[in-house]
Design a protein around this motif. Structure first.
Motif, PDB file in Angstrom:
ATOM      1  N   LYS B  28       1.021  -1.263  -0.135  1.00 22.25           N
ATOM      2  CA  LYS B  28      -0.021  -0.501   0.081  1.00 22.25           C
ATOM      3  C   LYS B  28       0.969   0.736   0.174  1.00 22.25           C
ATOM      4  CE  LYS B  28      -4.558  -0.934   2.290  1.00 22.25           C
ATOM      5  NZ  LYS B  28      -5.072  -0.492   3.475  1.00 22.25           N
ATOM      6  N   TYR B  29       1.606   1.271   0.577  1.00 21.51           N
ATOM      7  CA  TYR B  29       2.919   2.269   0.701  1.00 21.51           C
ATOM      8  C   TYR B  29       3.597   3.577  -0.123  1.00 21.51           C
ATOM      9  CZ  TYR B  29       6.156   4.999   3.242  1.00 21.51           C
ATOM     10  OH  TYR B  29       7.336   6.194   3.627  1.00 21.51           O
ATOM     11  N   PHE B  30       3.947   1.818  -0.805  1.00 20.53           N
ATOM     12  CA  PHE B  30       4.456   2.436  -1.874  1.00 20.53           C
ATOM     13  C   PHE B  30       3.380   1.891  -3.256  1.00 20.53           C
ATOM     14  CE2 PHE B  30       8.189  -0.964  -0.815  1.00 20.53           C
ATOM     15  CZ  PHE B  30       8.964   0.150   0.393  1.00 20.53           C
ATOM     16  N   ALA B  33       1.773   5.863  -1.568  1.00 23.88           N
ATOM     17  CA  ALA B  33       2.010   6.890   0.008  1.00 23.88           C
ATOM     18  C   ALA B  33       2.346   8.605  -1.206  1.00 23.88           C
ATOM     19  CB  ALA B  33       3.936   6.626   0.009  1.00 23.88           C
ATOM     20  N   TRP B  36      -1.060  10.035  -0.204  1.00 23.49           N
ATOM     21  CA  TRP B  36      -1.307   9.633   1.398  1.00 23.49           C
ATOM     22  C   TRP B  36      -0.562  11.567   1.697  1.00 23.49           C
ATOM     23  CZ3 TRP B  36       0.955   5.137   3.672  1.00 23.49           C
ATOM     24  CH2 TRP B  36       0.188   3.572   3.449  1.00 23.49           C
ATOM     25  N   VAL B  37       0.435  11.663   1.187  1.00 24.53           N
ATOM     26  CA  VAL B  37       1.390  12.553   1.233  1.00 24.53           C
ATOM     27  C   VAL B  37       0.521  13.852   0.935  1.00 24.53           C
ATOM     28  CG1 VAL B  37       2.813  13.087  -0.951  1.00 24.53           C
ATOM     29  CG2 VAL B  37       3.915  13.076   2.076  1.00 24.53           C
ATOM     30  N   LEU B 113       9.701   9.106  -2.555  1.00 29.15           N
ATOM     31  CA  LEU B 113      10.170   8.189  -1.946  1.00 29.15           C
ATOM     32  C   LEU B 113      11.106   7.820  -0.449  1.00 29.15           C
ATOM     33  CD1 LEU B 113       8.001   5.558  -1.387  1.00 29.15           C
ATOM     34  CD2 LEU B 113       9.557   4.472  -3.030  1.00 29.15           C
ATOM     35  N   GLY B 116      10.920  11.365   1.709  1.00 31.55           N
ATOM     36  CA  GLY B 116       9.657  11.523   2.090  1.00 31.55           C
ATOM     37  C   GLY B 116       9.538  13.693   1.733  1.00 31.55           C
TER      38      GLY B 116
END
Lengths: 593, 452
Positions: B28-30, B33, B36-37, B113, B116
Motif C-alpha cells: 500500500k505504501y509504495f 504514499a 497520502w502525502v 519515496l 519523503g
C-alpha cells in the motif's frame, strides 16, 4: 550527434545550476547559524537507518548462527552398546519421533517416560505407558529417583544411567573455546554496543538541534543518564553473565528509539520514561536471577498469579477510565496499568515442566486463570489486551496440550464471542466502521490512522529528521501511533527495523525451544514472545489501518512506564530459555544444584 | 524438547501473520504514499490548504507554463496559452483530476519515496520541476481552432509517444476563474480533460476497426465486392447510406464510408471476431499516461447479432471511444502495428523514466494495408489539396447521437512522414460533418505541428 550535443549541453547546464545551488548554500552557511543544524540533519538521516540495520544484523546473526548443541548432562547406555546423551533437564523417552530419546521397539509406547534431572539428581516418571517402567527390575508406581549405574527398563529395553564423563560445564567450555578460536569473523557484541551508543548520541543531538531554543534541558540530561546506564548494565552483563546478550542490545536500541520519540512528542515526561527503563532493568535482573532455578520459578509462578488476580480486582474496583478503557490505577504520585504487569504472571502461570506436561493433560487451573484475566480485561473494556492475552493463551495451551481440535474449538468460540461483543457494544463497532476505509472518515473516526499514514508517507525511507515531524502534535502519537512517528521522523527503514526486531524475538524463542533444558522455560519464552508479537501486530497494523486501531503499546518503544517495565520482565522470560554460553566466559553458575 | 519445538510453530504462524500484514502495508505504501502525502492537512506540504512550495512546469521547449513566485502560483503570461493548457496544468483549486498539479502533485511538491517531504534547507530549495511533452503554442493554436466549440484535439508522436498537443474545450483562464455554476451550459464538464477522460460515440471512425478485422479474416478481401443500393434491411433494422454506392471494394467502402458495405462485412465477420479487434484497438481498456488512467471506451459486441452487429460494425451501436485511446490506435497503424503508449512527461535529461510501453496490436501487413487505405481516403475523398505536404492518412466520422442534436464530428489519422511521425485525433461535440468540421481543425493544427 545533435542529440548527443544536446544532452551534453543539458548536463552542463544542470551542473551549473547545481554548482550555483551549492555556492548559494555555502554562502548562507556563513550567514545563518541554523544551517549547521540542517547540515547535521542532512547527514544523520542517512547514517541513522544504516546504523539501525547494521546493529540489527549484528545482533541477530550470532544468535542464529550459534548452532552448538547443549552439553550432555548424563548418558544412557543401552545393552547393544549404544550411548545416548541426555541433553536436557527433561528428556522424553518413547517410540514417537517427537521424543528426545527415540526407541523404535514395539513394546515401547509412543510417549513412554520422562527422565528428569533436578537438584543434582535424576528421576524417572512413567507416562500412561502400556508396559510400565522398571528401575533395577522393580516396577515403579510413582516418579522414582535413579542413581548412576541403575538399570532402567522400558518395555524390555534395558538402559544404564551413566554420569557425564566430565562436568557438563567443562565440556561446554571446551567446545566453546574451540569454536571461538576457529571463527575469526565472530561478530563482537562490544562493537555493536558502541554502534548503539553512537546511534543514540546522534539521535539525541538531532532532537537538540531541531528543537533549538525550545529544547527542554531534560532531554540531553536524560540521554546522558541513559547512555551511562547502558554502559553500566553492559559491563555488569559482560562480567557476570555467561549468556549471550544480543537480545538486550536490541532492547537498548528500542529503548533509545522510545526516548527519541518521547523527546520529540512529550519532552516533559522524558525523565519518567527513563525511570521506567531503569525499573525495567531492575525487574529484568531480578526475574532473571529468580527463575534460573526451576524450583524457585515454580513457586514464583503461584505468587505472581495470585498478585495478578489481586491487581485485576483492584483495577476493577478503584481503576480509572482513560480513552474509553478502565485500565489505570492512580496512586497519586504515579499511575500505572496493572494489565501490563499481569502479562508476566500470565505467561508464567501457563508454564509447566515436561513430566507434568506429559502426565497430567489437565490444564483446568491455567484455563481458569486465563478466563479470569481475560474476563477482567473485557470488563475494563481493554479489548486490545483481550486479543493479546487470548492469542498468548492459544500459544501456551497448544504448547502444553498439542491438541489442535481443542484450540480450534476455543478459537471459534472466542471469534463468535467477539462478534457478539462487537454487535452489542457500539463503542467497538464504531472502530470497525472506519476500519479498511479510513480515508472516507479521514477527519472523524479515521483521524489517527490517516494522520499516521500521511506521516509515514511524508517521512519516506529516511525520515524528515527527529523532532521535525507533525504527527507528534496528535494525541497518542507517542503510544498508539508510535510506528507513524518512527516513519515520519526517522524513516520507514528504522521503523521496519523496530518491527523486525520483534519478529526476530519470536523466531528466537522458537529457536531456543529446541535445546531448552526444561519445557518450563520453552513455554515462558514462547509465551513472552507471543505477547511482544501480538502487541506489535496490533499497534503497528492498527495504526496504518490494516487492522482496527485498538490502542496497544509497541513493546519497549511506546511511551508508557508500565509497558516498558513489563517488556523488560518479558524479556527476562525469553532469556531464561537461552542456555548457550558466551564465547570465552569462565563463570560457572550453579544451575545443577 | 522436540515435541515443544513442533508445538511452538504456532508462534511462527503469528509472526508470519505480522510479516504478512507488514507486507500488505508496504505494498500500500509504495503504491499510495504519493497520494497520502498530498492530503491537504499535511503540514509538510500545505499551509492552510495551499502548497507551500511547488516546482515549475515547463513545456517541451522550456516555456514556463506554471511557476510559484513568492508563494503564489502563476501561469503563462499569454491568456490563450494558459487557457489552452489549463487541463494539462490544472487550475488553482485542483479541480482537474488529470492536471499536472494533481496527478504529479507529489513530484511538484518535492516529495519522493526515499526522502519523503524532506528538503535540505528550505530557503534554497523548492519542489521539483516538471517538463511536459506539450508544445504550448501548438496547444494555443488548436484551442483557437476549436473556437469555443466543445471538443478536443490531440497530437502525438507515434514513435516516441510524446503528446505534443492536448487541448480540451470548454476551458477557462486559470488566473480568472469564472463562475462555472452560473453558466452550466457553457462550462459543461469544464474540469474534464476530454482527450483523456471523455468517451464519445465513434461513428464511422470505428470502420477502421472493422476494416482491420476484415483484412485479417476475410479471404481475398482485396478483390471482394460488396453491393450497396443505399440501404440494407436486416430483420427489423434498416442500415442507410448517403448514396447508393453500387459494387464497392473494402478500400472504396472505407473512402466512401459506405455503411451498407461495412454492415455486410460486420455480419460476415461475426460478433466474436469484431469484439477481438475492438479489444485489440484499445476498446474496453484504459491506457496509462505517466500514471494517469484514461477513460475506457466501450465495445460490448458479444451479444450483438443481426441489425445490432451491423450497426456495431459502423460504430453506431452502443460503442464509445476515448479520443486519446483512439489516437493511440491511429499511431499503431502508422507504426507498423505497434502501439507506443502516449506520454505527457518528458524524460529528457540525466535520469530517464522507464521506457515507453510498446504493444503490437496489429500485424505489420495489416497495418500497412490499412494505412494505404487511409491514405487513399485523403486522396479520393477528403482532397489532397486541402492537406498539402502532410502525407495525411485519415478517417472521418460523423457520429449520430440521436435526437435533434447535431452529430459528433471525428477526424483521426496520422502523417506518413518520416520527419513528422504524428498521429492525431479531433473530436468536436455536435460539430456536424466529420471531414469538413473536424478535418479543417485538423489541417491547421497539423500544419503547425509539422513545423515544430
Amino acid at each position: 550527434m545533435s542529440d548527443f550535443l544536446e544532452n551534453v549541453k543539458q548536463l552542463f547546464e544542470m551542473y551549473l545550476t547545481k554548482a550555483a545551488d551549492i555556492s548559494g548554500s555555502i554562502g548562507s552557511f556563513v550567514l545563518h547559524f541554523g544551517v549547521i543544524a540542517e547540515l547535521y540533519t542532512l547527514l544523520v538521516r542517512w547514517v541513522f537507518p544504516i546504523l539501525a540495520v547494521t546493529i540489527f544484523l549484528r545482533c541477530i546473526l550470532p544468535l542464529l548462527q550459534d548452532r552448538k548443541r547443549n552439553a550432555a548432562w548424563g548418558y544412557l547406555n543401552i545393552t547393544d552398546g549404544t550411548r545416548i546423551p541426555l541433553r536436557h533437564w527433561e528428556n522424553s523417552i518413547g517410540r514417537s519421533n517427537f521424543c528426545d530419546i527415540v526407541i523404535k521397539v514395539h513394546f515401547v509406547s509412543r510417549n513412554h517416560a520422562v527422565l528428569t534431572f533436578r537438584h543434582g539428581a535424576w528421576s524417572i516418571a512413567e507416562i500412561n505407558s502400556k508396559n510400565g517402567v522398571q528401575v533395577n527390575g522393580v516396577k515403579i508406581e510413582k516418579p522414582e529417583t535413579v542413581q548412576y549405574g541403575d538399570i532402567i527398563s522400558l518395555g524390555g529395553v534395558e538402559m544404564e544411567l551413566v554420569q557425564a564423563d566430565k562436568e557438563p560445564m567443562e565440556v561446554a567450555q571446551q567446545n566453546d573455546t574451540a569454536r571461538y578460536v576457529s571463527s575469526r569473523g565472530d561478530i563482537k557484541p562490544g562493537t555493536t554496543f558502541l554502534l548503539i551508543l553512537l546511534m543514540q548520541i546522534l539521535g539525541g543531538l538531532q532532537i537538540c538541534f531541531s528543537k533549538g531554543a525550545e529544547l527542554n534541558p531534560a532531554v540531553p540530561v536524560t540521554f546522558l543518564f541513559f547512555i551511562l546506564t547502558e554502559c553500566f548494565h553492559y559491563i555488569i552483563m559482560r562480567w557476570c553473565s555467561r549468556k549471550r546478550f544480543e537480545p538486550e542490545l536490541l532492547c537498548y536500541l528500542l529503548c533509545g528509539l522510545s526516548l527519541l520519540i518521547v523527546a520529540s512528542a512529550a519532552p516533559d515526561s522524558i525523565f519518567k520514561q527513563f525511570a521506567a527503563i531503569l525499573l525495567g532493568l531492575a525487574v529484568y535482573t531480578a526475574l532473571d536471577l529468580i527463575i534460573r532455578d526451576l524450583g524457585r520459578a515454580g513457586k514464583l509462578k503461584y505468587l505472581l498469579a495470585a498478585s495478578a488476580l489481586l491487581l485485576l480486582i483492584l483495577n476493577l474496583t478503584i481503576g480509572e477510565t482513560r480513552f474509553g478503557a478502565k485500565r489505570w490505577i492512580d496512586l497519586g504520585l504515579i499511575s500505572f496499568q496493572p494489565s501490563e504487569f499481569v502479562k508476566i504472571a500470565f505467561v508464567m502461570a501457563g508454564a509447566a515442566t515436561l513430566d507434568r506436561l506429559l502426565t497430567t493433560r489437565n490444564m483446568t487451573a491455567f484455563i481458569g486463570f486465563s478466563a479470569a484475566c481475560i474476563g477482567a480485561l473485557i470488563l475494563m473494556r481493554d479489548f486490545g489486551n483481550v486479543l493479546v492475552f487470548f492469542a498468548t493463551f492459544i500459544v501456551i495451551a497448544f504448547m502444553r496440550s498439542g491438541d489442535v481440535r481443542t484450540i480450534a474449538l476455543t478459537s471459534a468460540g472466542a471469534v463468535l464471542g467477539g462478534i457478539a461483543v462487537v454487535s452489542f457494544m457500539p463503542y467497538i463497532a464504531s472502530r470497525f466502521a472506519a476500519w479498511g476505509n479510513v480515508w472516507e472518515y479521514a477527519d472523524t473516526s479515521g483521524y489517527q490512522q490517516t494522520r499516521t499514514m500521511i506521516a509515514a508517507a511524508s517521512g519516506g525511507l529516511l525520515g524528515v529528521g527527529g523532532g521535525n515531524g507533525y504527527l507528534a502534535n496528535i494525541a497518542a502519537a507517542h503510544t498508539d501511533l508510535v510506528f507513524g512517528m518512527l516513519c515520519e521522523e526517522w524513516g520507514l527503514l528504522v521503523a521496519l527495523t523496530a518491527v523486525l526486531i520483534v519478529v526476530f524475538f519470536a523466531s528466537y524463542a522458537v529457536f531456543l525451544t529446541k535445546d531448552c533444558r526444561s519445557s518450563f522455560y520453552a513455554i515462558v519464552a514462547c509465551g513472552a514472545a507471543s505477547i511482544f508479537l501480538l502487541q506489535t501486530t496490533l499497534n503497528v497494523l492498527g495504526s496504518v489501518d490494516i487492522l482496527p486501531l485498538t490502542g496497544i503499546t509497541f513493546p519497549f518503544v511506546s511511551h508508557g512506564g508500565s509497558s516498558m517495565i513489563a517488556s523488560w520482565g518479558l524479556l527476562a522470560l525469553i532469556k531464561s530459555a537461552d542456555e548457550r554460553i558466551t564465547p570465552g566466559k569462565r563463570t560457572i553458575s550453579g544451575e545443577g544444584d | 524438547m522436540k515435541l515443544l519445538l513442533k508445538r511452538s510453530a504456532v508462534l511462527l504462524i503469528f509472526s508470519l501473520l505480522l510479516s504478512l500484514g507488514l507486507a500488505v502495508f508496504l505494498m500500500k505504501y509504495f503504491h499510495s504514499a504519493s497520494a497520502w502525502v498530498q492530503y491537504p492537512t499535511n503540514k509538510h506540504l500545505y499551509a492552510s490548504g495551499k502548497l507551500v512550495s511547488s516546482g515549475t512546469i515547463y513545456d517541451r521547449s522550456g516555456t514556463i507554463l506554471l511557476q510559484m513566485i513568492d508563494g503564489t502560483i502563476e501561469f503563462h503570461e499569454d491568456k490563450t496559452v494558459r487557457t489552452a493548457v489549463m487541463h494539462a496544468t490544472g487550475d488553482l483549486s485542483g479541480n482537474v483530476e488529470t492536471g499536472a498539479q494533481v496527478a504529479f502533485g507529489d513530484r511538484l511538491s518535492g516529495w519522493d519515496l526515499v526522502n519523503g517531504t524532506y528538503r535540505f534547507n528550505d530557503r534554497l530549495s523548492s519542489g521539483s520541476n516538471l517538463t511536459l511533452t506539450l508544445d504550448a503554442h501548438l496547444c494555443a493554436a488548436a484551442y483557437k481552432e476549436l473556437n469555443g466549440r466543445k471538443g478536443t484535439v490531440g497530437v502525438y508522436n507515434y514513435k516516441t509517444g510524446e503528446i505534443l498537443c492536448m487541448v480540451s474545450s470548454p476551458s477557462f483562464d486559470p488566473e480568472n476563474h469564472p463562475d462555472v455554476k452560473a453558466n452550466p451550459k457553457k462550462y459543461e464538464g469544464v474540469y474534464l480533460n476530454r482527450l483523456l477522460s471523455a468517451a464519445y460515440t465513434p461513428g464511422s471512425v470505428f470502420k477502421l476497426v472493422t476494416a482491420a478485422a476484415a483484412i485479417d479474416n476475410i479471404d481475398s478481401i482485396d478483390e471482394k465486392l460488396y453491393h450497396c443500393d443505399g440501404k440494407l434491411q436486416i430483420g427489423e433494422d434498416m442500415v442507410n447510406c448517403l448514396a447508393a454506392h453500387g459494387e464497392v471494394t473494402l478500400e472504396e467502402a472505407l473512402a466512401d464510408s459506405c455503411n451498407v458495405a461495412f454492415a455486410r462485412i460486420a455480419l460476415e465477420l461475426g460478433a466474436d471476431t469484431l469484439q477481438k479487434y475492438a479489444d485489440l484497438a484499445g476498446f474496453n481498456s484504459s491506457l496509462t499516461i505517466n500514471g494517469i488512467k484514461t477513460a475506457m471506451g466501450k465495445a460490448e459486441l458479444s451479444d450483438a447479432e443481426g441489425g445490432d452487429l451491423a450497426w456495431a460494425g459502423i460504430g453506431q451501436y452502443t460503442n464509445t471511444a476515448n479520443p486519446l485511446n483512439f489516437m493511440a490506435f491511429m499511431g499503431a497503424i502508422a507504426n507498423d502495428g505497434v502501439r507506443v503508449t502516449p506520454k505527457i512527461l518528458s524524460d529528457r535529461g540525466i535520469i530517464s523514466l522507464p521506457a515507453t510501453t510498446e504493444t503490437r496490436i496489429l500485424s505489420s501487413k495489416t497495418a500497412e494495408k490499412l494505412g494505404k487505405m487511409m491514405r487513399n481516403n485523403t486522396i479520393s475523398a477528403y482532397g489532397e489539396e486541402n492537406f498539402k505536404g502532410l502525407e495525411l492518412c485519415a478517417k472521418s466520422g460523423t457520429a449520430e447521437v440521436g435526437g435533434v442534436e447535431k452529430p459528433h464530428a471525428w477526424f483521426a489519422g496520422f502523417l506518413a512522414r518520416e520527419d513528422s511521425p504524428l498521429a492525431f485525433v479531433v473530436v468536436i461535440e455536435n460539430g456536424g460533418s466529420g471531414s469538413k468540421v473536424a478535418g479543417s481543425v485538423a489541417v491547421n493544427v497539423l500544419q503547425a505541428a509539422v513545423k515544430i
